[in-house]
Design an enzyme around this catalytic site. Structure first.
Site, PDB file in Angstrom:
ATOM      1  N   CYS A  51      87.447  92.144  43.544  1.00 42.24           N
ATOM      2  CA  CYS A  51      86.617  93.276  43.125  1.00 42.24           C
ATOM      3  C   CYS A  51      85.940  92.994  41.798  1.00 42.24           C
ATOM      4  O   CYS A  51      86.274  92.047  41.081  1.00 42.24           O
ATOM      5  CB  CYS A  51      87.483  94.537  42.958  1.00 42.24           C
ATOM      6  SG  CYS A  51      88.457  95.004  44.386  1.00 42.24           S
ATOM      7  N   ASP A 456      55.992  85.520  12.028  1.00 47.07           N
ATOM      8  CA  ASP A 456      55.216  86.507  12.771  1.00 47.07           C
ATOM      9  C   ASP A 456      54.867  87.691  11.877  1.00 47.07           C
ATOM     10  O   ASP A 456      55.731  88.266  11.203  1.00 47.07           O
ATOM     11  CB  ASP A 456      56.020  86.996  13.976  1.00 47.07           C
ATOM     12  CG  ASP A 456      55.252  87.996  14.815  1.00 47.07           C
ATOM     13  OD1 ASP A 456      54.490  87.558  15.687  1.00 47.07           O
ATOM     14  OD2 ASP A 456      55.409  89.210  14.585  1.00 47.07           O
TER      15      ASP A 456
END
Length: 508
Positions: A51, A456
């Site tokens: 599971c 940037d």
């Protein structure tokens, strides 16, 4: 859901593989925390099933649990997939997108379908290692070799086709990558404890009419997820003919190994709705892998956000919109070309340049559902273009043609199995590719979660507004506290800058 989530362990990174720490795995399974789905799998010896950690059934006794690092390992140990929690459909382990070592690179290539197309020797050749070395390392860390891992993926692909299409089972078998119908039937029975026909009946839909090759899927992710920067960026930078934002969904064409495809992706509260139209269904697994990579769906947002919150300046941004992802790319070469086209120009101008390339050199495709017309041109197609036809400065023309030539000749490799450091070094030798372009390619095309762009303008402007260092050198030094998630810190910084409104979800 158990209220013991607050006591659940954080996923391991440098400490070692999650499945090797029994106490941590046990606590995670008892907490039923979906964050851990895909990190490891819980096998129950009394039932013979495996599971997700978040399976909603009553937790078994601790002494009956066994923990496996992959679905393939659980299957090889003789366990069948749980019919309720469907562990085979859980999000992928975030490790394969966070790491750049041999195992992570191999897992990215297997997800892209390389073993099914080229076999284990083809996988090893792309990685630059011997077949024996690759098999040994995968077996040591994941409890399964490349063939078993690819088989587990084929089983999941088969299940998707069985439950979401009306294709005959024989067609599904070969589309999923099985060598024979017999191998398909045996694998489906072994993994899911149901025959292919029973799986289709259990889905409650039965055979359906539809357009062959058109599939509707649900792409899971680990919550939280902030769709704004993902879909906002993709929509705002969409290349005409290749991408579009239509009716609340991002759509684009895909260049795939066996033929073209078109994908439609829509954000939902607990999943991403995905519609795929493929020329050849053998491309299904690879197409899903590329869509997940594009939207960064296998990320572990809790781990990312928890670390970024330790910076008092960033914490308010994280709390305001947790779960930001890094918009990535379905085709690394395409993104690198677009990064050069976008150097020192506006988003609109970059779209215009890319649209012209597409119209002149892209391959036409049919899209009855929308306005998509072409695949983005391959680097092989662009290698023969005349630089004088490009409406851009001469130096950028030289940069573009130099990049295209290096990609087409294999001197620069940006594929999912590429080495990030080698790719950066190779890009850095090309004229006109400065640190900003190299790092943006590393962030978006290579998928490096620690890529950083301190030069940037938007990042520096946002940093200054927050009281962070605004010069590249000082900001780089400060950013060490954000490692290894600096690419995610960039997303939060961009979200504060008015010039980066592209990080907001379109409203129409």
């Amino acid at each position: 859901m158990s209220d013991s989530r607050e006591n659940a362990p954080a996923p391991l990174t440098d400490a070692g593989p999650m499945h090797t720490d029994t106490d941590r795995c046990l606590r995670a399974a008892q907490a039923k925390d979906a964050r851990f789905d895909g990190w490891f799998f819980v096998a129950v010896v009394t039932t013979g099933i495996y599971c997700r950690p978040s399976c909603p059934v009553v937790a078994p006794k601790a002494e009956n649990m066994r923990f496996h690092p992959s679905a393939a390992a659980a299957q090889q140990a003789g366990f069948r997939a749980c019919k309720r929690c469907r562990p085979d459909a859980s999000p992928g382990s975030p490790q394969w997108n966070e790491r750049a070592d041999l195992v992570a690179r191999a897992m990215r290539l297997i997800a892209d379908g390389v073993v099914d197309r080229d076999g284990v020797p083809g996988l090893a050749a792309r990685l630059g290692y011997s077949t024996r070395q690759v098999e040994r390392q995968l077996l040591a860390e994941l409890g399964a070799g490349p063939l078993a891992l690819a088989r587990a993926q084929r089983a999941q692909t088969a299940r998707l086709l069985i439950e979401t299409s009306a294709l005959p089972m024989a067609d599904i078998a070969f589309a999923a990558g099985f060598a024979s119908v017999r191998a398909f039937n045996e694998t489906v029975r072994e993994v899911f404890a149901l025959s292919p026909t029973e799986l289709r009946q259990r889905a409650g839909r039965g055979p359906r009419a539809g357009v062959p090759g058109a599939l509707t899927l649900r792409l899971p992710f680990r919550a939280p997820l902030c769709p704004d920067n993902l879909f906002g960026h993709l929509a705002a930078t969409a290349v005409p003919g290749v991408e579009e934002w239509r009716d609340g969904a991002y759509r684009r064409t895909l260049r795939l190994p066996y033929g073209p495809g078109v994908v439609t992706l829509s954000p939902r509260p607990d999943h991403i709705a995905c519609q795929l139209s493929l020329a050849d269904l053998r491309d299904l697994a690879g197409a899903i892998s590329r869509c997940r990579r594009l939207l960064d769906l296998d990320a572990d947002p809790a781990a990312v956000d928890d670390l970024l919150r330790t910076d008092l300046q960033l914490a308010p941004l994280v709390d305001k919109a947790p779960g930001r992802r890094v918009p990535r790319a379905v085709d690394a070469d395409e993104f690198a070309v677009r990064a050069v086209l976008g150097q020192q120009v506006s988003t609109a101008a970059a779209r215009t340049h890319a649209g012209r390339l597409v119209a002149a050199h892209g391959e036409p495709v049919e899209d009855p559902a929308g306005g998509l017309t072409h695949l983005f041109p391959s680097v092989q197609a662009l290698a023969g273009l005349d630089p004088e036809t490009l409406a851009m400065p001469r130096t950028r023309r030289a940069t573009l043609t130099g990049l295209v030539g290096a990609l087409a000749e294999g001197r620069v490799a940006l594929g999912v199995g590429s080495d990030w450091d080698d790719a950066r070094a190779a890009l850095g030798t090309l004229p006109g590719l400065g640190p900003w372009t190299v790092e943006v390619i590393a962030m978006r095309a290579l998928g490096d979660p620690d890529a950083f762009v301190p030069t940037d303008l938007g990042v520096r402007r946002a940093a200054a507004e927050l009281g962070l260092p605004a010069t590249p050198g000082a900001l780089t030094r400060h950013s060490t506290r954000w490692r290894p998630w600096r690419a995610y810190a960039v997303q939060y910084l961009w979200a504060t800058d008015a010039a980066h409104a592209i990080n907001r979800l379109p409203t129409a």
